[in-house]
Design a protein around this motif. Structure first.
Motif, PDB file in Angstrom:
ATOM      1  N   UNK A 140       0.865  -1.179   0.000  1.00 28.84           N
ATOM      2  CA  UNK A 140       0.000   0.000   0.000  1.00 28.84           C
ATOM      3  C   UNK A 140       0.895   1.220   0.000  1.00 28.84           C
ATOM      4  N   UNK A 141       0.776   2.062  -0.991  1.00 29.71           N
ATOM      5  CA  UNK A 141       1.616   3.268  -1.033  1.00 29.71           C
ATOM      6  C   UNK A 141       0.725   4.484  -0.861  1.00 29.71           C
ATOM      7  N   UNK A 142       0.903   5.259   0.225  1.00 28.02           N
ATOM      8  CA  UNK A 142       0.087   6.450   0.428  1.00 28.02           C
ATOM      9  C   UNK A 142       0.427   7.529  -0.602  1.00 28.02           C
ATOM     10  N   UNK A 143      -0.537   8.398  -0.901  1.00 24.30           N
ATOM     11  CA  UNK A 143      -0.295   9.456  -1.889  1.00 24.30           C
ATOM     12  C   UNK A 143       0.867  10.326  -1.428  1.00 24.30           C
ATOM     13  N   UNK A 144       1.733  10.687  -2.399  1.00 25.81           N
ATOM     14  CA  UNK A 144       2.802  11.632  -2.104  1.00 25.81           C
ATOM     15  C   UNK A 144       3.999  11.025  -1.409  1.00 25.81           C
ATOM     16  N   UNK A 145       4.030   9.689  -1.262  1.00 28.18           N
ATOM     17  CA  UNK A 145       5.164   9.095  -0.546  1.00 28.18           C
ATOM     18  C   UNK A 145       6.325   8.847  -1.490  1.00 28.18           C
ATOM     19  N   UNK A 146       7.550   8.793  -0.925  1.00 34.67           N
ATOM     20  CA  UNK A 146       8.737   8.412  -1.699  1.00 34.67           C
ATOM     21  C   UNK A 146       9.147   7.042  -1.182  1.00 34.67           C
ATOM     22  N   UNK A 147       9.018   6.029  -2.023  1.00 36.03           N
ATOM     23  CA  UNK A 147       9.282   4.655  -1.604  1.00 36.03           C
ATOM     24  C   UNK A 147      10.504   4.138  -2.342  1.00 36.03           C
ATOM     25  N   UNK A 148      11.486   3.617  -1.597  1.00 35.12           N
ATOM     26  CA  UNK A 148      12.655   3.039  -2.254  1.00 35.12           C
ATOM     27  C   UNK A 148      12.494   1.539  -2.296  1.00 35.12           C
ATOM     28  N   UNK A 149      12.895   0.932  -3.411  1.00 36.59           N
ATOM     29  CA  UNK A 149      12.874  -0.527  -3.527  1.00 36.59           C
ATOM     30  C   UNK A 149      14.318  -0.984  -3.620  1.00 36.59           C
ATOM     31  N   UNK A 150      14.756  -1.826  -2.653  1.00 38.14           N
ATOM     32  CA  UNK A 150      16.142  -2.271  -2.701  1.00 38.14           C
ATOM     33  C   UNK A 150      16.181  -3.789  -2.691  1.00 38.14           C
ATOM     34  N   UNK A 151      17.362  -4.322  -2.957  1.00 40.94           N
ATOM     35  CA  UNK A 151      17.528  -5.769  -2.986  1.00 40.94           C
ATOM     36  C   UNK A 151      18.690  -6.117  -3.880  1.00 40.94           C
ATOM     37  N   UNK A 152      19.102  -7.379  -3.831  1.00 41.92           N
ATOM     38  CA  UNK A 152      20.257  -7.781  -4.628  1.00 41.92           C
ATOM     39  C   UNK A 152      19.887  -7.848  -6.102  1.00 41.92           C
ATOM     40  N   UNK A 153      20.919  -8.035  -6.931  1.00 42.59           N
ATOM     41  CA  UNK A 153      20.664  -8.100  -8.375  1.00 42.59           C
ATOM     42  C   UNK A 153      19.758  -9.292  -8.675  1.00 42.59           C
ATOM     43  N   UNK A 154      18.740  -9.066  -9.503  1.00 40.37           N
ATOM     44  CA  UNK A 154      17.879 -10.166  -9.920  1.00 40.37           C
ATOM     45  C   UNK A 154      16.854 -10.592  -8.890  1.00 40.37           C
TER      46      UNK A 154
END
Length: 1529
Positions: free
Chosen positions: A654-668
Motif C-alpha cells: 500500500x503506497x500512500x499518496x505523495x510518498x517516496x518509496x525506495x525498492x532495494x535488494x540484490x541483483x535479480x
C-alpha cells in the motif's frame, strides 16, 4: 421479322457484296435502335446499387445539368412524337408495321430513364458519369448508319419519303450529339461533401470519366516533373480510401471479427465437451472420440480471410477487367486472318479492308484502356495491402506481451513489416495470372488447333520442355546470388574497417596489404558474377528462341505430316501471333506460383505474429482504490509469461499518496519486475493491483527517440518554456546543452547513440519530470550517472525537497546514501517482499536489510573517500589525476567508441564534445582542460564541417554513358551493338523467308521444296538464337569488366586520398559508394542495358519491316516518333524523381517501428499509444504519397505509348489495304503481325530508358570519388633513401608551419628545433597547442605550409610516403585493430618469422595471453578488436612497434584512462627496448616524462619552452605550473 417490320430483315447483297454497303430499314429500326437501350437497362441495376453506396453529398443544380435534362426531355418528346405519328397513321387507316410502335416506345422510355439518371446522379454527387457517356456514344454510333442510309436514299430518289419521320430523326440525331458533348463536361464538386482540408488534393477525385480512363489527370504532374525535379510539397494527398486511417480500420475490424468467430466456435466446443464428460463418466472410448472430433473444429483465426474480406471486392473489379482484356487479346489474331484473306481476294470491296483496319485499331485501344484499368486496380490493392498489413502489425506491436516479444527479435518483426508486406504488394500485380494464364493458354490452343490441327501439340511440347530448363536456371542463379551476397558482405565489412582505421593504415604504411585483401574478395565476387552471367545468357537465349522454336516445330510437323497441308500466309502469321500471346502466360505461371509460395510463408509469419497474446488492459485497476492511497497491491503473483514460473510472489503493498518509496535488494531479486507489474507489463496470475492517476516511467535502460533533444523531453506535451528550463536545470542537463552542437535542437541518433549513458538517463528522467504525472516509477535512474550528479539529481528532483515532492514516487536504487531520506523502504528477496518500513525501523529489525547495507556499505565507503579527496582538490586537478580517477571519466569505453564513430557520421564533430559531457558545472573546469583532442579547431559554430551530399537531379549527361562505355571498352561496346544488329537481321530474315514461303504457289494441292524451306527457316532462326547468346554474354562480360575497372579505380584512389578528406566526409557516404553504387554497376546496369538494346532493336526492326512492305508508312513515322519522344521525356523525368522520393520516405517507417518496439513499455506507461500509431500512419501515408503517383505514372505512360503502338497497327493495316493490289498476302501478314508485337517493346523501352538513367548515376558517383585529389606518391623510384635510413635518428624542424586544410589557420607556426639521435623528448602543452599535429607532420599526414623537416639530413618532403612512413614507428593514441588473425594484425605483409613475432609478444607482455589461446597466433580478432580488452589492444600496438623497431619512435599517449598497469608496462618496455632510439612522447601524464632528456612545451602552435625537466621547473614557466598542478613540483 418480316411481318414485324414490313420488309426483309437482312439482305447480304445490299449490305456486304457491294462497293456501297447499306443496311435494311428493318435492321436499322430494330437492332440498331435497340442496342443503346439494351445496354442502359442491363447496366441499370448494378449502377443503382453502386450509387446507393456512394456517399458524396449532392451537386447543386447547374446550368450544365439543366441543359442536359432539357435535351433529355426533348429527346423523349421527339421519340414519342414518332409514336403518336404512327397512331395518327393508324387512324388514317394506313396501318404501319408494328416496329413503328415498338421502337419509339422503347427509345422514348430509355431517354426518359437517362434523363432521370442525370438527376439521380446529381443528387448522389457524381460529377461525371461513365455509364451515360457510353450510352450517348452508343446512341450516336448506332444513329450513324440510319443517317447515312437516309441521305443516300434521298439523293438517289431525289425526294423525301415520310417527311415527318425524316425530320424527327434529324432532330433526334442533333440532340444525342449535343448530349454526348455535354456529358463529357464534368459537374462542380458536390455540396455537403466532407470538407477537404488537403492543401494539395489529388485531381483524380474531381476528374471526369474520360480523364480517369486515360489517366489524363496525371498529366499536370508529368509536366511539372519535366520542368523541375519534383519535391515533397508537389505530391498530391492520398485519396481518402487509400489512407492508413480508413484501411487499417477496415482490416482491424475484419480481423477482430475473424478472431471473435473463432473464439465463439472454441467456446461452443468446450461447452459441448464438458456436458459430454459429465454424462458418461466411465465410457472411455466414446469420450476420447468426441475429444478428437472436437479438435478439428478448433481452427485458428485466418488472416487471409480478413484480407479477402477487406480487399477482395475491390480486387475482383480488376479481375473482371482482366477477363475482358484476355478475351479481347484473341480478337486481333482473328482479324489478322480476315485481313489476309481480304488481301488474297482481289475483287473484294475496299471498304471491307478499311473496316477491318478500324476494328483492329478499336480492339487494340479498348485492350489498352482495359488492361491499364486492371493494373491500376491491382496496384492500388497492393498499395492498400501494404498499408493495411503495416498498420496492423504496428498496432499489434504496441499491445503484445513481453513473452511473445521475446520469441521474435526486433529485426524479425521489422522484417514482417518491410519484407513480408512488400511480398504481398508484389504478388498483387500478377495474382490474376493464376486463372488468366490457364484461360489464355486454353484459348490460344483452341484457335491454333483450328488452324493447324494436332501438329500444334509439337509446339506446345517444346514450350513445356523449356519450363523446367528455365526453372533449373533460376534455382542455380539463386544459389549464385547467395554466394555473391556473402562475398559482398565481407567486402563491405572489410572496407568499413579500412575506412574506420584509415589513419592508422597511413601511419603504418599498410595500405597495399589491405588493398590486396579487398581485391581478393572482389575477384571471387566477380568470378561468381561471371558464372551467373553464363546462366543468364542461357536463359536469355531460351527466352528469345522459345517462340521461334515453337513456331519452327509446329510448322515443320504440320507440313511434313501430310502433303496436302499447305502453309499459307493466313495460317502462318495467325499462328505466329497466337504463339506470341502464349509466350507470356507460360513464362508467368511458374513465377506466379513461386511467388504465391513465398507469400504464403509470409502470410503464416504475419498471422503468427498477429495471434500472439496481448497484454490484458484490465490487469491493473485504475478506478477503485482505498482512499488516501495511490498504489495498492493485494496478494498478487506475477510472471513474465503464462508458462514461466512467477517472478514475484504474494506481493502486498500500500503506497500512500505523495510518498517516496525506495525498492532495494540484490541483483535479480525482482526490483524491475515490481515496477513492470505496476505498469501492467507482466502476466498477473492472481491477486489484484490498483494504480490511481497518470504514470511517468523511467526505465533502467533509457529509451531515446531519434528526434531532437527537446522533443525527447516534451514527448508530445505542449511546450512550456518556463517549466522546460526548470526541468533542464533540475536534471543537470544545462551543461550538456552547451556541449551539444545544436543545443536542445540537436538531432539525436537512433537509440540515443550520440549521448553518453548518463546523458541518456537524464533525458529520460527529464521527460518524466516534464510530464507532470501523479505517480513516478523510477527504475534505477541514478546508476548510469556519476555519483556527484546522482546526488544533485536526488536533491533537486527525487528527494524530499526536489521538484517532485508531493507526488508518489517509487525509486528502485542501489545507492545507499539516499535511503535515510526516503519515507518507506521495500526490501525484495527472491521475488518476495521480505520487509518494509522506514530506514530506522529496518535497521532496528536487523534482518535482510541490515545485511544488504553491510554488503554495500563497503563499496560505497571507498567511493565516498575518493569523492571527498576529489572535492578538496577540485580546482587543482590536472590532466594526469583525471586519468587515475576512472570513476570520473565515462565508465563505458565501448559506448564512447560507438559514440565517436556516430558523431563522425552525424557530421557534428565539435572540439568540445569531449569525453566528459556529463559532468557538473562545478567540475567543468577540470573538463575544460581535457576535451578529446580533435584535429579541428572550431571557427564559427555554424560552419558545417561536413558538406551535404549532392543529389543528382535532372537528366544525365551523355558523358556519363561515354565513361561507362570506356570502362566496358569501346571495342566491346561497338561489338555488342553490331551483334544486336545481326541478331535482328537474322530475325527479320527468318520471318521474311516465312512470308515468302507462304506465297509459294500451290500445285496440285501441295507445295514444293518444303524441306528446303524448313531448313533455311531453321538455320536463320537458330542463327538468331546463337547471336543472342553471344551478344548477351559479351554484354555481361563487358559489364563485369566495367565493374572491375571502376571498383579498382575507386579503391586505388580512396587509399591514396589525404587524411583531410576523411575528416570532412562521413564514412557512411564513402561506404555507400562501395556498396550501393558498386552493386548497381555489378548487377543492375548490365541487365537494364540488355533489355534496353533488345527492345530498341525490336522496335527498330518493326519499323523497317513495315516500311519495307508498305513504304507509305514512312510518312506517319515522324509524328508518331515525336509524340513518343515527348511522352518518354515527361515520364522519365517524373518517374525518376518519384522513385527517389519514395525510397527516401521509406526507411523512416521502419526505423520508427523498431524504435517503437524497443520503447513499447515507455509508450504504454505514458499512454501515448494513439499518437504513436498516428505518427506511424503518417509515415506510411507519406511513403504511399510518393508511391501512388509512381504507379499512376506507369499507367499514364502505358496508355500513351500503347496508343502510339496502336496507331502503328492501324497504319500498317490501312496502308496494306490501300496498296492491296501491289502486295501479296505474306507481306501483309508479316507487317501486321510485327505491328501487333510492337506495343510491348515500345512500353518496355521507355521503362528501361528510365531505369538506365536512374542507375547510370552510380557511374558518375563512383567516378567523382575516384578522382578526388591524392596525396604524394607512395614510392619515388630515384629518390628512395638508403636501406638503413634513418641510422642516427636526428630530427630537425626548419621554419616549419602547417595547417589542417586550405582556408584554416596555421596550427604550427615557424617551428625551429633540433633533436639529436637517441634523445628522449617529451612534448607537452594544453589541448589544441598542436602536440598531435607534430606527429602528423612527421608522417606527412599533413603537408607543410612552409619550411621543412629533415631526418638524418634527408628532407622528408622529397621521398615517397611509404619510404618515409615505413621507417618511423608510432604507437598511436587509440589502438586500432582489424578483424582477422592476430598475426595479420602484427604483420600484414608477412615480413617477419614466427620467432620474431613471439619475441615481440613476449616483450609486450602478451605472450601468456596468446599462448593460452588454442589458435595461438591465428587467434581471430573481432571487428575493432572487440574481443580484447582496451589494455590488450594497447599492448598489441606496442608489439607492432617492437617488430618494426626503427630508429625513431613516436608515442602518442592514450588520453582515455587505460589502466595504469598497462601504462607502466608500456613505459617500461620502451625504456628498455628503445634505449638507443630517438623517442618523442606526447605526454598527458607528466610523471612519465620527468626523466626524459628534454621537454618541449608547445603553446598555441609555437615553442614556448624547450629544455631539460630540471631547468624548466627551475625557470618557473608553463611547465612548472603544469607540474605543480600534478603535484610533481
Amino acid at each position: 421479322m418480316e411481318v414485324f417490320c414490313g420488309s426483309r430483315f437482312w439482305d447480304s447483297n445490299l449490305s456486304i457484296h457491294t462497293d456501297n454497303p447499306d443496311l435494311t430499314p428493318c435492321f436499322q429500326n430494330t437492332i440498331l435502335a435497340w442496342i443503346p437501350s439494351i445496354y442502359l437497362w442491363t447496366a441499370l441495376p448494378f449502377y443503382l446499387l453502386y450509387l446507393k453506396h456512394s456517399k458524396r453529398g449532392y451537386i447543386v443544380l447547374s446550368v450544365l445539368s439543366r441543359f442536359k435534362t432539357l435535351f433529355g426531355v426533348l429527346l423523349w418528346c421527339v421519340s414519342w412524337a414518332d409514336l403518336f405519328y404512327s397512331f395518327h397513321e393508324l387512324l388514317q387507316s394506313r396501318t404501319p408495321p408494328p416496329v413503328y410502335f415498338v421502337t419509339p416506345l422503347i427509345v422514348g422510355i430509355t431517354m426518359l430513364l437517362a434523363t432521370l439518371l442525370i438527376q439521380y446522379e446529381r443528387l448522389r454527387g457524381v460529377q461525371s458519369s461513365g455509364v451515360l457517356i457510353i450510352f450517348w456514344f452508343l446512341s450516336v454510333l448506332c444513329a450513324m448508319g440510319p443517317l447515312r442510309s437516309k441521305i443516300m436514299t434521298t439523293t438517289a430518289q431525289g425526294h423525301v419519303n415520310e417527311r415527318f419521320r425524316f425530320a424527327t430523326f434529324y432532330i433526334y440525331f442533333a440532340l444525342i450529339i449535343i448530349e454526348l458533348i455535354l456529358s463529357c463536361f464534368k459537374e462542380k464538386p458536390p455540396f455537403f461533401s466532407p470538407v477537404n482540408t488537403d492543401p494539395n488534393p489529388s485531381p483524380e477525385l474531381t476528374s471526369g470519366f474520360l480523364s480517369r480512363l486515360t489517366f489524363w489527370w496525371f498529366t499536370s504532374m508529368a509536366i511539372l516533373g519535366y520542368k523541375r525535379p519534383l519535391e515533397d510539397k508537389d505530391l498530391w494527398s492520398l485519396n481518402e480510401e487509400d489512407t492508413s486511417k480508413s484501411i487499417v480500420q477496415q482490416l482491424s475490424k475484419e480481423w477482430d471479427k475473424e478472431k471473435a468467430e473463432c473464439k465463439q466456435k472454441e467456446d461452443v466446443t468446450y461447452r459441448k465437451k464438458s456436458n459430454h464428460v459429465l454424462n458418461h463418466v466411465g465410457d472411455g472410448p466414446e469420450e476420447a472420440e468426441i475429444l478428437i472430433r472436437d479438435k478439428k473444429h478448433n481452427r485458428k483465426p485466418s488472416f487471409l480471410k480478413a484480407l479477402l474480406r477487406t480487399f477482395g471486392p475491390y480486387f475482383l473489379i480488376g479481375s473482371f477487367f482482366k477477363l475482358i482484356q484476355d478475351l479481347l487479346s484473341f480478337v486481333n489474331p482473328q482479324l489478322l486472318s480476315v485481313l489476309i484473306s481480304f488481301i488474297k481476294n482481289k475483287d473484294a470491296p475496299a471498304w471491307w479492308g478499311f473496316l477491318i483496319a478500324a476494328l483492329m485499331f478499336t480492339c487494340a485501344v479498348l485492350q489498352t484502356l482495359i488492361l491499364h484499368q486492371h493494373f491500376q486496380y491491382c496496384f492500388v490493392t497492393g498499395l492498400r495491402l501494404r498499408t493495411g498489413i503495416t498498420g496492423v502489425i504496428y498496432r499489434k506491436s504496441l499491445v503484445i506481451t513481453n513473452s511473445a516479444k521475446r520469441s521474435s527479435a526486433v529485426g524479425e518483426i521489422v522484417n514482417l513489416m518491410s519484407v513480408d508486406a512488400q511480398r504481398f504488394m508484389d504478388l498483387m500485380t500478377f495474382l490474376n495470372m493464376l486463372w488468366s494464364a490457364p484461360l489464355q493458354i486454353f484459348l490460344a490452343l483452341y484457335f491454333l488447333w483450328q488452324a493447324l490441327g494436332p501438329s500444334v501439340l509439337a509446339g506446345v511440347a517444346v514450350m513445356v520442355l523449356l519450363i523446367p530448363l528455365n526453372s533449373a536456371i533460376a534455382i542455380k542463379t539463386r544459389a549464385f546470388q547467395v554466394e555473391q551476397m556473402r562475398y559482398k558482405d565481407s567486402r563491405i565489412k572489410l572496407m568499413n574497417e579500412i575506412l574506420g582505421g584509415i589513419k592508422v593504415l597511413k601511419l603504418y604504411a599498410w595500405e597495399p596489404s589491405f588493398s590486396e585483401k579487398v581485391l581478393e574478395i572482389r575477384r571471387n565476387e566477380l568470378r561468381v558474377l561471371k558464372k551467373s552471367a553464363y546462366l543468364n545468357s542461357l536463359s536469355t537465349f531460351a527466352w528469345i528462341s522459345a517462340p521461334f522454336l515453337v513456331a519452327l516445330t509446329t510448322f515443320a510437323v504440320y507440313v511434313s505430316v501430310d502433303e496436302n497441308n499447305i502453309l499459307d500466309a493466313e495460317k502462318a502469321f495467325v499462328s505466329l501471333s497466337l504463339f506470341n500471346i502464349l509466350k507470356f502466360p507460360l513464362n508467368m505461371l511458374p513465377q506466379v506460383i513461386s511467388n504465391i509460395a513465398q507469400t504464403s510463408v509470409s502470410l503464416k509469419r504475419i498471422q503468427q505474429f498477429l495471434s500472439h497474446d496481448e497484454l490484458d488492459p484490465n490487469c491493473v485497476e485504475t478506478k477503485v482504490i482505498a482512499p488516501g492511497y495511490t498504489i495498492c497491491v493485494k496478494n498478487a503473483t506475477f510472471s513474465w509469461g503464462k508458462d514461466l514460473k512467477p517472478s514475484l510472489k504474494d506481493i502486498n503493498l500500500l503506497v500512500p499518496s505523495g510518498a517516496l518509496v525506495a525498492v532495494v535488494g540484490h541483483v535479480g531479486c525482482g526490483k524491475s519486475s515490481l515496477v513492470s507489474a505496476l505498469l501492467g507489463e507482466m502476466e498477473k496470475l492472481e491477486g489484484e493491483v490498483a494504480v490511481k492517476g497518470s504514470v511517468a516511467y523511467v526505465p533502467q535502460q533509457a529509451w531515446i527517440q531519434n528526434a531532437t533533444l527537446k522533443d525527447n523531453i516534451l514527448f508530445g506535451q505542449a511546450p512550456n518554456e518556463q517549466k522546460y528550463q526548470n526541468v533542464l536545470e533540475a536534471c543537470a542537463l544545462k551543461t550538456d546543452l552547451e556541449v551539444l552542437p545544436g543545443g536542445d535542437q540537436t538531432e539525436i541518433g537512433e537509440k540515443g547513440i550520440n549521448l553518453s549513458g548518463g546523458q541518456r538517463q537524464r533525458v529520460s528522467l527529464a521527460r518524466a519530470v516534464f510530464s507532470n504525472s501523479d505517480i513516478y516509477l523510477l527504475d534505477d535512474p541514478l546508476s548510469a550517472v556519476d555519483s556527484h550528479v546522482a546526488k544533485h539529481i536526488f536533491d533537486k528532483v527525487i528527494g524530499p525537497d526536489g521538484v517532485l515532492k508531493g507526488k508518489t514516487r517509487i525509486l528502485v536504487t542501489h545507492g545507499i546514501g539516499f535511503l535515510p531520506q526516503v519515507d518507506h523502504i521495500i526490501v525484495l528477496v527472491d521475488g518476495k517482499i521480505s520487509e518494509m518500513g522506514s530506514y530506522q525501523d529496518l535497521l532496528k529489525q536487523n534482518k535482510a536489510f541490515a545485511e544488504f547495507l553491510r554488503n554495500y556499505a563497503l563499496d560505497e565507503g571507498i567511493k565516498e573517500d575518493e569523492l571527498t579527496m576529489v572535492e578538496e582538490e577540485e580546482v587543482l586537478l590536472a590532466e594526469d589525476t583525471l586519468s587515475i580517477h576512472t570513476d570520473l571519466a565515462d565508465n563505458e569505453p565501448v559506448t564512447n567508441e560507438a559514440r565517436k564513430q556516430f558523431l563522425r557520421q552525424l557530421s557534428v564533430i565539435s572540439s568540445e564534445g569531449g569525453e566528459c559531457p556529463n559532468k557538473m558545472s562545478t567540475k567543468r573546469r577540470v573538463c575544460e582542460k581535457k576535451p578529446a583532442e580533435s584535429p579541428l579547431p572550431r571557427k564559427n559554430p555554424n560552419e558545417k564541417l561536413i558538406q551535404a551530399e549532392t543529389t543528382e537531379t535532372g537528366t544525365v549527361k551523355l558523358t556519363v554513358f561515354w565513361q561507362y562505355m570506356k570502362a566496358v571498352s569501346p571495342v566491346i561496346s561497338l561489338a555488342i551493338c553490331f551483334l544486336y544488329c545481326c541478331q535482328n537481321a537474322a530475325s527479320i530474315g527468318a520471318n521474311v523467308w516465312l512470308s515468302d514461303w507462304t506465297n509459294e504457289p500451290v500445285i496440285n494441292g501441295t507445295q514444293h521444296n518444303t524441306s528446303m524451306r524448313i531448313g533455311v527457316y531453321a538455320a536463320l532462326g537458330l542463327l538468331q538464337g546463337l547471336i543472342v547468346f553471344v551478344s548477351s554474354f559479351t554484354l555481361a562480360m563487358g559489364g563485369i569488366n566495367a565493374a572491375r575497372t571502376l571498383h579498382t579505380a575507386l579503391l586505388e584512389n580512396k587509399l591514396r586520398t589525404p587524411q583531410s578528406f576523411y575528416d570532412t566526409t562521413p564514412t557512411g557516404r564513402i561506404i555507400n559508394r562501395f556498396s550501393k553504387d558498386i552493386y548497381v554497376i555489378d548487377e543492375v546496369i548490365p541487365p537494364t542495358i540488355l533489355m534496353f538494346l533488345g527492345t530498341f532493336f525490336t522496335s527498330l526492326s518493326t519499323m523497317i519491316v513495315i516500311i519495307a512492305s508498305t513504304p507509305l508508312f514512312a510518312v506517319v513515322i515522324v509524328p508518331l516518333a515525336i509524340l513518343y519522344f515527348f511522352v518518354q521525356r515527361f515520364y522519365v523525368a517524373t518517374s525518376r524523381q518519384l522513385k527517389r522520393l519514395e525510397s527516401v520516405s521509406r526507411s523512416p517507417i521502419y526505423s520508427h517501428f523498431s524504435e517503437t518496439i524497443s520503447g513499447a513499455s515507455v509508450i504504454r506507461a505514458y499512454r501515448r499509444q494513439k499518437s504513436f500509431v498516428d505518427i506511424s500512419d503518417l509515415k506510411v501515408d507519406e511513403n504511399q504519397k510518393s508511391y501512388y503517383p509512381g504507379i499512376v505514372s506507369n499507367r499514364w505512360l502505358g496508355i500513351r505509348v500503347e496508343f502510339v503502338g496502336n496507331c502503328i497497327v492501324l497504319f500498317a493495316a490501312l496502308f496494306a489495304v490501300i496498296g492491296k493490289n501491289s502486295l501479296n498476302a505474306g507481306l501483309v501478314g508479316l507487317s501486321v503481325s510485327y505491328a501487333l508485337q510492337v506495343t510491348l517493346s515500345l512500353n518496355w523501352m521507355v521503362r528501361m530508358t528510365s531505369d538506365l538513367e536512374t542507375n547510370i548515376v552510380a557511374v558518375e558517383r563512383i567516378k567523382e570519388y575516384s578522382e578526388t585529389e591524392t596525396e604524394a606518391p607512395w614510392i619515388i623510384e630515384d629518390k628512395s633513401p638508403p636501406e638503413d635510413w634513418p641510422s642516427k635518428g636526428e630530427l630537425e624542424f626548419v621554419n616549419y608551419s602547417v595547417r589542417y586544410r586550405k582556408g584554416l589557420d596555421l596550427v604550427l607556426k615557424d617551428l625551429n628545433l633540433q633533436v639529436h639521435g637517441g634523445e628522449k623528448i617529451g612534448i607537452v602543452g594544453r589541448t589544441g597547442a598542436g602536440k598531435s599535429s607534430m606527429t602528423l607532420c612527421l608522417f606527412r599526414i599533413l603537408e607543410a605550409a612552409k619550411g621543412e623537416i629533415k631526418i638524418d639530413g634527408v628532407r622528408i618532403s622529397e621521398i615517397g610516403l611509404h619510404d618515409l612512413r615505413s621507417r618511423l614507428t608510432i604507437i598511436p593514441q587509440d589502438p586500432v585493430l582489424f578483424s582477422g588473425t592476430l598475426r595479420m594484425n602484427l604483420d600484414p605483409f608477412n615480413k617477419y618469422s614466427d620467432e620474431e613475432i613471439w619475441k615481440a609478444l613476449e616483450l609486450s607482455h602478451l605472450k601468456r595471453f596468446v599462448s593460452s589461446q588454442p589458435s595461438m597466433l591465428e587467434y581471430e580478432c573481432s571487428e575493432g578488436g572487440e574481443n580484447l580488452s582496451v589494455g590488450q589492444r594497447q599492448l598489441v600496438c606496442l608489439a607492432r612497434a617492437l617488430l618494426r623497431k626503427t630508429r625513431i619512435l613516436i608515442l602518442d599517449e592514450a588520453t582515455a584512462a587505460i589502466d595504469l598497469e598497462t601504462d607502466d608496462l608500456i613505459q617500461m618496455t620502451i625504456r628498455t627496448q628503445f634505449e638507443d632510439c630517438t623517442v618523442l612522447t606526447i605526454a598527458h601524464r607528466l610523471n612519465t616524462i620527468m626523466d626524459y632528456t628534454r621537454i618541449l612545451v608547445l603553446d598555441n602552435g609555437t615553442i614556448a619552452e624547450f629544455d631539460t625537466p630540471a631547468n624548466l621547473i627551475a625557470s618557473k614557466g608553463i611547465f612548472y605550473s603544469m607540474a605543480k598542478d600534478a603535484g610533481l613540483a
